[in-house]
Design an enzyme around this catalytic site. Structure first.
Site, mmCIF file in Angstrom:
data_model
loop_
_atom_site.group_PDB
_atom_site.id
_atom_site.type_symbol
_atom_site.label_atom_id
_atom_site.label_comp_id
_atom_site.label_asym_id
_atom_site.label_seq_id
_atom_site.Cartn_x
_atom_site.Cartn_y
_atom_site.Cartn_z
ATOM 1 N N GLU B 290 8.339 -6.017 9.269
ATOM 2 C CA GLU B 290 8.401 -6.711 7.989
ATOM 3 C C GLU B 290 7.056 -6.457 7.483
ATOM 4 O O GLU B 290 6.845 -6.378 6.176
ATOM 5 C CB GLU B 290 8.718 -8.115 8.272
ATOM 6 C CG GLU B 290 9.152 -8.589 6.858
ATOM 7 C CD GLU B 290 9.899 -10.074 7.076
ATOM 8 O OE1 GLU B 290 10.625 -10.228 8.204
ATOM 9 O OE2 GLU B 290 9.644 -10.801 6.425
ATOM 10 N N GLU B 293 6.610 -3.315 6.130
ATOM 11 C CA GLU B 293 7.431 -3.080 4.825
ATOM 12 C C GLU B 293 6.571 -3.589 3.573
ATOM 13 O O GLU B 293 6.635 -2.887 2.527
ATOM 14 C CB GLU B 293 8.927 -3.790 4.814
ATOM 15 C CG GLU B 293 9.452 -3.631 3.674
ATOM 16 C CD GLU B 293 10.845 -4.352 4.034
ATOM 17 O OE1 GLU B 293 11.185 -5.055 5.200
ATOM 18 O OE2 GLU B 293 11.692 -4.651 2.951
ATOM 19 N N CYS B 317 14.418 -13.767 7.942
ATOM 20 C CA CYS B 317 14.767 -14.531 9.188
ATOM 21 C C CYS B 317 15.630 -15.658 9.288
ATOM 22 O O CYS B 317 16.322 -15.735 10.137
ATOM 23 C CB CYS B 317 13.509 -14.911 10.126
ATOM 24 S SG CYS B 317 11.958 -14.444 9.429
ATOM 25 N N SER B 337 13.065 -8.623 2.359
ATOM 26 C CA SER B 337 12.791 -7.762 3.507
ATOM 27 C C SER B 337 14.011 -7.496 4.080
ATOM 28 O O SER B 337 14.986 -8.040 4.354
ATOM 29 C CB SER B 337 11.711 -8.279 4.467
ATOM 30 O OG SER B 337 11.747 -7.549 5.517
ATOM 31 N N LYS B 376 23.239 -19.204 12.152
ATOM 32 C CA LYS B 376 23.104 -18.015 13.067
ATOM 33 C C LYS B 376 24.480 -17.498 13.297
ATOM 34 O O LYS B 376 24.659 -16.452 13.634
ATOM 35 C CB LYS B 376 22.202 -18.386 13.996
ATOM 36 C CG LYS B 376 20.844 -18.402 13.845
ATOM 37 C CD LYS B 376 20.079 -17.086 13.697
ATOM 38 C CE LYS B 376 18.890 -17.113 12.907
ATOM 39 N NZ LYS B 376 18.104 -15.778 12.451
ATOM 40 N N GLU B 379 25.717 -15.604 10.698
ATOM 41 C CA GLU B 379 24.951 -14.135 10.588
ATOM 42 C C GLU B 379 25.256 -13.217 11.424
ATOM 43 O O GLU B 379 25.551 -11.942 11.090
ATOM 44 C CB GLU B 379 23.283 -14.574 10.624
ATOM 45 C CG GLU B 379 22.475 -13.239 10.718
ATOM 46 C CD GLU B 379 21.244 -13.400 11.207
ATOM 47 O OE1 GLU B 379 20.884 -14.219 12.199
ATOM 48 O OE2 GLU B 379 20.222 -13.096 10.480
ATOM 49 N N GLU B 384 27.766 -6.189 8.966
ATOM 50 C CA GLU B 384 26.846 -5.141 9.098
ATOM 51 C C GLU B 384 26.179 -5.144 10.468
ATOM 52 O O GLU B 384 24.914 -4.596 10.753
ATOM 53 C CB GLU B 384 26.036 -5.073 8.045
ATOM 54 C CG GLU B 384 25.169 -6.690 7.618
ATOM 55 C CD GLU B 384 25.902 -7.512 6.499
ATOM 56 O OE1 GLU B 384 27.313 -7.480 6.612
ATOM 57 O OE2 GLU B 384 25.187 -8.260 5.924
ATOM 58 N N CYS B 547 12.524 -23.822 11.423
ATOM 59 C CA CYS B 547 13.709 -23.739 12.249
ATOM 60 C C CYS B 547 13.603 -24.906 13.403
ATOM 61 O O CYS B 547 14.546 -25.496 13.769
ATOM 62 C CB CYS B 547 13.528 -22.338 13.351
ATOM 63 S SG CYS B 547 13.537 -20.960 12.323
#
Lengths: 403, 624
Positions: B290, B293, B317, B337, B376, B379, B384, B547
Site C-alpha cells: 500500500e 502504491e 483494511c 488502495s 471480516k 469480506e 473476488e 480494530c
C-alpha cells in the site's frame, strides 16, 4: 359553535386585533405582568402558569426563539380547539403574536392536527390577510415586533400533543417525548427557546388584553382563574362545546348539558379521571379535577370495564413505544381488564397490576404513561362490584405465581 | 425550571444522594454523580458511547420535590437536590419494569448466546425476579433474521433499549437499524423491513457489541471450525489479528488490556489448529504494497502530472469501511488502495506460498482467521476473494467466538505456557501489531515511508519510533509531516521511481478517522474540496478506536476498555525488536522466494490486490 348557558360568550364580542394592539402598546414587562395578574394557566390540561413560561423563555439564551401553538387536539373527547380555529382563529393568531412579543420570539408555528387538514386553507388565507394588514411580518402594527406564523401539519399521533414530542415531530423526527429537563423554554425547537401554548390559552390571552386582567381573574376559582371551554360528549342530551367558569361542579355542568342521570363522568379525556356519581359535587378546576376540556358522560347502562377497555386499547396503540412502563404496561393493563371481563383474573394478578399501574404513574417518561393507568385504577377501585376474581392463581394459564 | 440563570457554568452543585453529600459540575447526570459516590444504579438503555437514553426507565430514582421518578441516566443536575436511589418506591418500580421486559422477552437463557453475559439476565437476578406476574411469551413473534453474513437478529429478545439504533446512527452514520411502529407494536426494523443482509448494513457489528441481550448476535462459525479440526484429512491453520490478542483475556475474566498473545498461541494449538500464524505478517506486507502504491500515485500526480491519479489514497483494511464507501461514496472508489486487507492477503498466500513451501495440498487446507471484526465474515465471502484458486479464507472467528471455542476445548487460556507463532511467517514487527489501533496503519506507513524516502531512522524524528501525532482517540485527526531531506532510492523500489528529489521539501498531509460517522464528515469535506481533499493519505477504520473496538470483540466494549486495549497493543509494539514493516525478514523472504517480480509486481498484484464494487443504494435502501 360555542354554547354559553350564562349568555356571556367571551369570544364572540372579542374583536380581532384589539387585544394585540393593546399588548404591543405596553412594554414587554407589562405584558408579562398583565398575564400574571390575570392568573391564566395553560388550557391544554397541565395548567402551567402562562406568564412564567413566557418570562422564562424571554430570559433564556438562544439565537432565535419560537412560539408554537399546539393545535394537535388529540385527547379523546375534546374538540373545542377545532371550534376555536374554525370560528375565532384571529384571536389565536393574535395570542401567538402577543406571546412572541412577550417571549422575544420571531417565528411562530401552528402545529395543526392531521385530522384538521380541512381547516388549513382557511387558516393560510387568514395568515395572508394578516400579512397584508400588517398584523404579521415586520414592525407589526407599527411596533418593533417582527414575527410570522407558518402552519405545520401533524401526522396523526396522539402523543404529539405532548409538547416535546410535538417539537420532535416539527423537526421531522419520530414523534417521541424528550427527556425533561431541559424544558422547551430553554431547549425547544432545534434546541432554541420555545414557548408551546394550547390554542385556547392563546385565544384567552387575546381576550385578556382586550378586556383586562381583572375581567379574567374575577371569573373561576382562586387557583384556576377565568372561563374555560369544555368539549362535552357521551350520554347527555346536549353535547357540544361549552364555556363555563372554572370551578363549576360536575353536577352543575351535567344539568346544563342534560346529563343529570349519568353513572360517571370521565374528566380530562382518556388520560383523565373517572368520577362516579357519588362525587359529582366535585369542582372542575386545577385544585380538584383538572381537565384540558374533555368531558365524557357515561349513562347508567355503561359498564365500567368496557370504559376501561376502550381507553386502554387507545393507549396500547398510542403509546409512542419509547419507555418500558408505558409501552408494555398499557398492554398488561388492557389484558388485565379483559381477564376481569372474562372472569379469569386472580386476586394475585390484580394486585400485581395495581402495583404496575402505580409504577407506570411514577416511572413513565411522559404524561401519557403517567396518566394512562388512571382509568385502570379508577375502575378497579370504584367499580369492584362489577367484576369477580378467581381465587386460584394457577387457574391463569399463562402465569405461575410464586411466593 | 431554568437553573442556568442562577448557576454559573462550571460551578459545582451540592447534591445529596442516599444521605451522602457531593458537589458535582453543572449538568452532571444523577447516574454519574451517584457513581462518584460508589452507588451503582442499574441501567439498560444507557451506554457510555451513546447519547442519553432515558428509555428503559430501570435507572429511575426519587428526586425530592418531584412527583414522578426521574431517569438518572438522562437527568442533568442543574440545581441542588436530594436523591434516593434505592427507596422502596424505586425498587418496586425497577422490579415492575424488569418484569415487564421479561414478559415480552422470548427466549430461554440456557440456550442463548449471551447466557451469563446478558445485562437483562443479570438485573433479573439482582432484583430477585423469580416469577412472571404479567405472563410470558408463549411463542416467538418474529422469525430470526439469518440473512446477513455477519449479524443475526432475533427481535424476540429485543427489549427496545435502542442502543443498536443509536449506535448505527451516531457512531456509524449508517442508520441500518431504526425504530418502527408505535405502542406495543414498536420494534427495531431495517429499512422497509428488508432482511438485514439486503440493506445498507456495513456488517461492523457495533450494534452487537452494544446490545444488552441476545437480540443481536454474531453469525457463529465455531461449529464449522470444530468440524474442520475434527476432520483428520484437513490441515487447519489460523491467522490471528493484533486486536483480539489484546482482548481475549477479557473472555476469561481478566482485566481489559491484559496481553495474552503467546498464551493464546498455545491454547490454539491445544485446541487442534495445525499452525498458528500472525496476521501482522501481512500487515507488514500491506505497508509495503500500500505504501508503494501511495508513492506511485504521488509520483504519477506530482511528477508525471497524470490527472487520472486519485488522491488522497484511502486505506482498505477495514471491510466495514469498504462497504460503507462502496454504498455511500462510490465515486471515490478509485481513491481506495487496491491492496487487500491483511486477512485476505494472508488467505491468498496460505493456499499458495505456504501450501507450496510445505507440500500441503491447498484443497486440504482450512484457513481460519481470528478477527476482532464481524465484517471480516462478509469480506471473506466476497466473490473476488478467491485468488488462490480456492476460497482464500474459509472461516472467520471473532474474539468472542474464539473465547467460546477455547472454553469448549477445556482450556484455561491465561494459564497456558507461552509459545511463538509458526514459520514461515514468523513473528512480525511492531508495525503490524499497531494495525489494531486507530492511527496504527498510518503510523506504520509513516515509519516505513520516512525511512525509505528520507534515508534516515524514524527515531531521528520521533522518539522510540512512536509517531505520537497520529495516535489518540479523537474521531478525526490530521497531521503534517515535512520531508526536509531525501535519501537514495532503496533497492526494493528501484522499479518504482528513479529518485526522490521530487519529494524534497514536500509536506506529507495525512488524516486518520474511525467510526463511519466520522468518515462521513471527512468524505463530505473532500467532496466539498475542503482540507481533507488536500491530504495524500487517509486511514479509515469503521469501528471506534479501530480494530481494538471491533464488533467482534468481547462485550462490553466502551471508551475505557478501548483505551486499555490500546495500551496493551502499544506495549506489545514497544516489546518487539523490529518495529518497522520494511525490515520484516519473513516479508523480504516472501518477495525473494515467491513474489519474485517485486513489490507491486504482477504476481503480487494477482494475489495481494483487489477491486471494489459500486453499491450505490437504490431507492429501497437495498445494496442489491
Amino acid at each position: 359553535m360555542i354554547n354559553t348557558p350564562t349568555n356571556q360568550l367571551s369570544f364572540s364580542d372579542a374583536s380581532c386585533g384589539t387585544g394585540l394592539k393593546n399588548a404591543l402598546a405596553m412594554p414587554r414587562a407589562k405584558v408579562i405582568s398583565t398575564v400574571s395578574d390575570s392568573g391564566i394557566r395553560g388550557r391544554g390540561g397541565a395548567g402551567f402558569p402562562v406568564s412564567v413560561k413566557w418570562n422564562l423563555c424571554g430570559l433564556a439564551k438562544g439565537d432565535k426563539k419560537f412560539v408554537v401553538c399546539n393545535a394537535d387536539e388529540g385527547e379523546p373527547g375534546t374538540f373545542k380547539d377545532r371550534v376555536l380555529l374554525d370560528d375565532f382563529a384571529a384571536l389565536v393568531f393574535d395570542g401567538m403574536t402577543i406571546a412572541a412579543y412577550a417571549a422575544g420570539a420571531s417565528e411562530g408555528i401552528l402545529y395543526l392536527r392531521a385530522e384538521y387538514a380541512y381547516l388549513r386553507d382557511g387558516l393560510e388565507e387568514m395568515l395572508r390577510m394578516r400579512r397584508k394588514e400588517g398584523l404579521l411580518g415586520e414592525n407589526i402594527l407599527g411596533s418593533k415586533l417582527n414575527f410570522d406564523i407558518q402552519i405545520f401539519m401533524g401526522g396523526g399521533a396522539y402523543v404529539c400533543g405532548e409538547e416535546t414530542a410535538l417539537i420532535e415531530s416539527l423537526e421531522g423526527n419520530r414523534g417521541e417525548p424528550r427527556n425533561r429537563p431541559p424544558f422547551p423554554i430553554d431547549m425547544g425547537y432545534f434546541n432554541q427557546p420555545t414557548v408551546v401554548n394550547n390554542v385556547e390559552t392563546l385565544a384567552w390571552v387575546s381576550c385578556i388584553f382586550e378586556k383586562g386582567a381583572a375581567w379574567f381573574k374575577d371569573q373561576g376559582t382562586e387557583g384556576s382563574a377565568g372561563p374555560k371551554l369544555f368539549s362535552v360528549s357521551g350520554d347527555c342530551q346536549k353535547g357540544g362545546v361549552y364555556e363555563f367558569p372554572m370551578g363549576i361542579t360536575i353536577a352543575e355542568l351535567l344539568t346544563q348539558v342534560g346529563g343529570d342521570d349519568a353513572k360517571c363522568v370521565q374528566i380530562g379525556g382518556a388520560s383523565g379521571r373517572l368520577v362516579p356519581s357519588s362525587e359529582f359535587n366535585r369542582r372542575i378546576c386545577f385544585e380538584d379535577v383538572a381537565t384540558g376540556g374533555s368531558i365524557i358522560v357515561f349513562g347508567q347502562n355503561r359498564k365500567a370495564l368496557d370504559i376501561a377497555e376502550n381507553f386502554l386499547e387507545f393507549f396500547e396503540e398510542e403509546s409512542c413505544g419509547q419507555c418500558t412502563p408505558c409501552r408494555d404496561g398499557n398492554e398488561k393493563l388492557l389484558k388485565g381488564i379483559r381477564m376481569l371481563k372474562d372472569g379469569t383474573c386472580s386476586m394475585q394478578r390484580l394486585l400485581s397490576l395495581k402495583d404496575l399501574a402505580e409504577t407506570m404513574q411514577l416511572a413513565s417518561r411522559c404524561g401519557l404513561g403517567q396518566s394512562s393507568p388512571n382509568i385502570f385504577l379508577d375502575v378497579i377501585n370504584q367499580y369492584d362490584n362489577e367484576f369477580e376474581l378467581t381465587s386460584d392463581a394457577n387457574s391463569e394459564p399463562e402465569c405461575r405465581i410464586g411466593a | 425550571m431554568s437553573a442556568q440563570q442562577t448557576t454559573a457554568i462550571g460551578a459545582n452543585i451540592p447534591v445529596t444522594i442516599d444521605g451522602m453529600d457531593i458537589r458535582v459540575p453543572l449538568k452532571t447526570t444523577i447516574l454519574d454523580a451517584a457513581k462518584e459516590l460508589g452507588i451503582r444504579i442499574p441501567t439498560l438503555c444507557h451506554h457510555a458511547d451513546l447519547c442519553e437514553g432515558g428509555l428503559c426507565r430501570v435507572c429511575v430514582v426519587e428526586v425530592e420535590g418531584k412527583r414522578t421518578l426521574q431517569a438518572s441516566c438522562a437527568y442533568p443536575i442543574t440545581e441542588p437536590m436530594k436523591i434516593k436511589t434505592s427507596s422502596a418506591k424505586v425498587r418496586k418500580a425497577r422490579k415492575n419494569i424488569l418484569q415487564l421486559m421479561l414478559s415480552n422477552h422470548a427466549g430461554d437463557c440456557t440456550t442463548c448466546n449471551r447466557n451469563q453475559n446478558c445485562e437483562l439476565q443479570k438485573l433479573a437476578s439482582e432484583y430477585g425476579i423469580t416469577t412472571h406476574p404479567f405472563g410470558k411469551v408463549k411463542r416467538p413473534k418474529y422469525a430470526i433474521d439469518h440473512s446477513s453474513l455477519s449479524v443475526v437478529r432475533d427481535n424476540n429478545k429485543c427489549i427496545l433499549c435502542r442502543r443498536c439504533e443509536r449506535t448505527c446512527a451516531e457512531i456509524q452514520g449508517v442508520n441500518a437499524l431504526v425504530t418502527a411502529n408505535r405502542g406495543i407494536e414498536t420494534e427495531i426494523q431495517t429499512f422497509m423491513n428488508l432482511p438485514l443482509g439486503d440493506t445498507m448494513c456495513i456488517n461492523c457489528g457495533q450494534c452487537i457489541n452494544r446490545c444488552p441481550t441476545g437480540a443481536l448476535q454474531t453469525v457463529d462459525a465455531t461449529c464449522d471450525v470444530w468440524k474442520a479440526i475434527d476432520d483428520p484429512k484437513k490441515h487447519v491453520v489460523i491467522q490471528t489479528a493484533p486486536a483480539p490478542r489484546a482482548a481475549i483475556a477479557e473472555c476469561f475474566g481478566e482485566a481489559p488490556g491484559t496481553p495474552r498473545t503467546f498464551e493464546m498461541n498455545t491454547a490454539l494449538r491445544r485446541a487442534g489448529f495445525n499452525k498458528v500464524f500472525d496476521t501482522n505478517f501481512t500487515a507488514d506486507l500491506t505497508i509495503l504494497e500500500e505504501g508503494t502504491e501511495l508513492l506511485k500515485r504521488l509520483y504519477g500526480a506530482l511528477v508525471q502530472k497524470d490527472a487520472s491519479v486519485a488522491l488522497p489514497q484511502f486505506t482498505s483494511c477495514s471491510p466495514g469501511w469498504i462497504k460503507y464507501i462502496e454504498q455511500f461514496y462510490p465515486e471515490y472508489l478509485p481513491n481506495v488502495s487496491s491492496a487487500k486487507s491483511p486477512q485476505q492477503m494472508f488467505g491468498a498466500l496460505i493456499k499458495t506460498y505456504y501450501a507450496e513451501k510445505n507440500g500441503v495440498d491447498p484443497k486440504d487446507i482450512v484457513s481460519v482467521s481470528l478477527m476482532p471484526c464481524t465484517a471480516k465474515k462478509y469480506e471473506c465471502a466476497r466473490p473476488e476473494m478467491n485468488d488462490s484458486g480456492f476460497k482464500d479464507i474459509d472461516y472467520v472467528l471473532t474474539t468472542r467466538e474464539l473465547g467460546k471455542l477455547i472454553k469448549e476445548a477445556g482450556i484455561d487460556l491465561p494459564q497456558m505456557p507461552k509459545s511463538d507463532f509458526d514459520e514461515p511467517f514468523g513473528t512480525a514487527t511492531g508495525s503490524g501489531v499497531i494495525f489494531g489501533a486507530t492511527g496504527g496503519v498510518m503510523e506504520s506507513a509513516i515509519r516505513t515511508v520516512v525511512e525509505l524516502v528520507c534515508g534516515i531512522q524514524i527515531e531521528d524524528l520521533f522518539e522510540h519510533a512512536n509517531v505520537i501525532p497520529v495516535r489518540g482517540f479523537e474521531g478525526v485527526r490530521y497531521a503534517e509531516l515535512p520531508i526536509s531531506a531525501v535519501g537514495p532510492v532503496p533497492e526494493v523500489l528501484k522499479d518504482v521511481v528513479p529518485d526522490w528529489n521530487w519529494l524534497k521539501d514536500a509536506t506529507l498531509k495525512v488524516a486518520i478517522c474511525h467510526g463511519t460517522a466520522n468518515a462521513q464528515k471527512v468524505m463530505d469535506d473532500i467532496r466539498a474540496g475542503g482540507k481533507f481533499s488536500e491530504c495524500h493519505f487517509i486511514e479509515f477504520m469503521a469501528c471506534p478506536g479501530g480494530c481494538l473496538g471491533g464488533g467482534g470483540q468481547p462485550i462490553p466494549t466502551n471508551k475505557d476498555i478501548r483505551s486499555k486495549r490500546a495500551n496493551a497493543i502499544y506495549a506489545e509494539d514497544m516489546a518487539y525488536t523490529v518495529r518497522k514493516s520494511h525490515l520484516n525478514e519473513a516479508v523480504l523472504r516472501l518477495y525473494k522466494e515467491f513474489l519474485t517480480d517485486g513489490i507491486g509486481g504482477h504476481k503480487a498484484h494477482h494475489l495481494l490486490h483487489t477491486s471494489y464494487t459500486d453499491r450505490s443504494l437504490g431507492v429501497r435502501g437495498s445494496n442489491k
